[in-house]
Design a protein around this motif. Structure first.
Motif, PDB file in Angstrom:
ATOM      1  N   VAL A 174      11.953  -1.106  18.541  1.00 43.01           N
ATOM      2  CA  VAL A 174      12.875  -2.214  18.764  1.00 43.01           C
ATOM      3  C   VAL A 174      12.285  -3.480  18.154  1.00 43.01           C
ATOM      4  N   ARG A 175      13.115  -4.249  17.470  1.00 43.98           N
ATOM      5  CA  ARG A 175      12.676  -5.486  16.833  1.00 43.98           C
ATOM      6  C   ARG A 175      13.178  -6.682  17.645  1.00 43.98           C
ATOM      7  N   ILE A 176      12.244  -7.542  18.044  1.00 41.33           N
ATOM      8  CA  ILE A 176      12.582  -8.778  18.741  1.00 41.33           C
ATOM      9  C   ILE A 176      12.525  -9.918  17.740  1.00 41.33           C
ATOM     10  N   VAL A 177      13.626 -10.647  17.616  1.00 39.77           N
ATOM     11  CA  VAL A 177      13.739 -11.739  16.649  1.00 39.77           C
ATOM     12  C   VAL A 177      13.844 -13.055  17.405  1.00 39.77           C
ATOM     13  N   THR A 178      13.032 -14.030  17.002  1.00 35.97           N
ATOM     14  CA  THR A 178      13.053 -15.335  17.650  1.00 35.97           C
ATOM     15  C   THR A 178      13.726 -16.376  16.763  1.00 35.97           C
ATOM     16  N   SER A 179      14.115 -17.477  17.359  1.00 29.80           N
ATOM     17  CA  SER A 179      14.796 -18.539  16.627  1.00 29.80           C
ATOM     18  C   SER A 179      13.855 -19.315  15.718  1.00 29.80           C
TER      19      SER A 179
END
Length: 281
Positions: A174-179
């Motif tokens: 799973v890829r977590i993307v931040t702002s």
């Protein structure tokens, strides 16, 4: 706020001099003041012994505090006091050990893809207490729910405030993307409890932790039983009661009489008195 603040270990020694409830061992402990704690019972799960020296596999523990979680849904919990409950029933992608170092949780490894993306590889063979399999889609669903804008999840959304989205790269990644760049993203991930999406909105959300809920009296008591299928199942502890006792004097008395094995949320002066009376602080 990081999970290190929550992971205060309450059991530093077993009180083998008091054999109560048959062959079940008891522990004596107290934690100071406003520092709510999330006890990981599997830390004291292996090798438990009764006063007779026999191995224990059916211990019952009562954890009492000034308040308990306002909700069985970890995404809707309004304060840190709920971590004592959620850490028994749910897991996070990463966690902290007793020394405050980041350790694998539901994710066994992680890799930064770019300045705003981190890939987490999920632990194999993990199932929820409902029987459903943990996969990347389940993690994505949890992130999307918290970030949905529903005010019920505002507290947890604030804890992972830099997270923009989650993507399933594969069933086990799973890829977590931040702002934007976030140097403490891993710390934030210790505060996101993963729930079986099929149980969202249900009376008893399902997790992957060592215990599952068997009964709940809102604001008063939570009863837990061992989840034998958990990837970190407890060997010694079979059942747990999490009990709210708002009055500090009554709370201290519960420890002294053996009604509670562990208490927390005490004023510092009462905690100090218990410490001087032979209880582990």
């Amino acid at each position: 706020m990081t999970d290190r603040w929550y992971r205060m270990r309450l059991f530093s020694r077993a009180d083998a001099s008091r054999e109560q409830r048959g062959t079940r061992t008891r522990a004596r402990g107290v934690v100071l003041g406003a520092a709510a704690a999330a006890l990981v019972l599997t830390a004291c799960g292996g090798g438990g012994e009764s006063a007779s020296g026999k191995a224990v596999d059916d211990a019952h523990l009562t954890l009492a505090s000034s308040a308990i979680s306002n909700s069985l849904d970890p995404a809707a919990a309004l304060s840190s006091v709920g971590r004592t409950y959620t850490k028994q029933v749910f897991d996070q992608l990463v966690t902290f050990d007793d020394a405050g170092a980041l350790q694998p949780g539901l994710a066994t490894e992680w890799k930064r893809v770019d300045d705003t993306s981190v890939d987490f590889t999920l632990r194999e063979g993990v199932t929820f207490s409902s029987g459903a399999t943990l996969d990347a889609a389940a993690v994505v669903a949890n992130v999307e729910r918290v970030l949905s804008g529903d005010p019920a999840y505002a507290t947890v959304a604030g804890r992972i405030s830099t997270v923009k989205e989650a993507k399933a790269v594969s069933p086990d990644v799973v890829r977590i993307v931040t702002s934007g760049p976030d140097a403490v993203l891993l710390n934030r991930m210790t505060l996101l409890d993963i729930v079986d999406p099929a149980t969202f909105g249900g009376d008893r959300p399902s997790g992957t932790g060592p215990f599952e809920v068997t009964a709940y009296e809102p604001g008063t008591k939570i009863e837990l039983a061992r989840n034998d299928d958990s990837w970190r199942a407890s060997d010694a502890v079979k059942t747990v009661t999490i009990q709210a006792i708002p009055n500090p004097t009554t709370l201290a008395s519960a420890l002294r009489t053996g009604e509670a094995d562990v208490i927390f949320g005490l004023p510092a002066d009462i905690a100090k008195q218990l410490g001087s009376s032979g209880f582990t602080n």
